[in-house]
Design a protein around this motif. Structure first.
Motif: not given
Lengths: 131, 119
Positions: A52, A54-55, A58, B43, B46-47, B51
């Motif tokens: 979680l 940053s990309e 990840f 990502y 998932w993020r 959030d």
């Protein structure tokens, strides 16, 4: 409890010398998997943190988790957690009054072990085929 | 019995209830996470999941459940096996050290999760 701690009477229940029923192995395994999950939580939190952040982070953790060793550890954690959860569900069923007899306990323990072994095999296939 | 199960004083009965309630929270949470990870997760999705406010609260609830569940479980295990009978006169000190270590680690886990989710 405190009053018995200075008790000098011998303890005759030496677990190493008696043949244990399958329910005892189910109980011990539930405890062992619980302790393992306490340590495994650290690894899972590390992975969650990395995923979680940053990309780039990840993608980095995804690459690490794709390695054979990480796949093996992930499979181990998933299998251990599944056993612990199944044994816990068995407890809830027994709390409801189902399978509280010795025979019920033995059947319940056998079902939990069988389902856990099956789940471990399925986790193996799923994790190996991922990505 | 009904009053002692919800009283603030910790009893075996309240431990019994907390252990089961926290187990159900953790089971639901892990099923959700497993379903996410087994799907094609990237990502952005998932993020995006983490959030959402409900996911942040669910994650905090899972963190608190983990701490309570692991503490009750590890307290039981340490008081059963790390004893004077099995370890000799140093049993009590070893048990207390292990209990301080596990409780500190669990508090650390909760803080870590809060930092991860609300960063």
């Amino acid at each position: 409890m405190r009053s018995t701690s200075k008790d000098t009477r011998p303890v005759n229940l030496d677990i190493g010398t008696i043949s244990l029923p399958v329910t005892a192995y189910a109980s011990i395994t539930h405890r062992v998997t619980g302790v393992v999950m306490f340590f495994a939580s650290f690894l899972m939190l590390w992975a969650l943190d990395m995923s979680l952040a940053s990309e780039a982070s990840f993608n980095n953790v995804a690459a690490i988790l794709g390695s054979p060793l990480a796949r093996f550890i992930s499979w181990g954690i998933a299998s251990v957690l599944t056993y612990h959860a199944l044994a816990g569900i068995k407890h809830l069923i027994m709390d409801a009054g189902v399978g509280e007899t010795m025979r019920g306990g033995v059947i319940g323990a056998r079902i939990v072990f069988t389902l856990a072994i099956g789940a471990a095999a399925i986790w193996g296939v799923l994790i190996w085929r991922l990505q | 019995m009904a009053t002692s199960i919800i009283s603030l004083r910790r009893t075996g009965l309240s431990d019994w209830l907390i252990q089961r309630a926290s187990a159900l929270v953790l089971l639901t949470y892990f099923i959700l996470i497993a379903c996410q990870l087994l799907g094609s997760v990237d990502y952005i999705s998932w993020r995006g999941l983490f959030d959402q406010t409900w996911m942040k609260i669910f994650t905090l609830l899972a963190a608190l459940s983990l701490a309570a569940h692991a503490w009750i479980g590890l307290w039981s295990v340490t008081t059963d096996y790390l004893t004077e009978r099995l370890l000799g006169p140093k049993g009590k000190s070893i048990r207390l050290l292990c209990q301080i270590g596990t409780s500190s680690a669990l508090i650390g886990y909760v803080i870590w999760i809060i930092v991860i989710v609300w960063r």
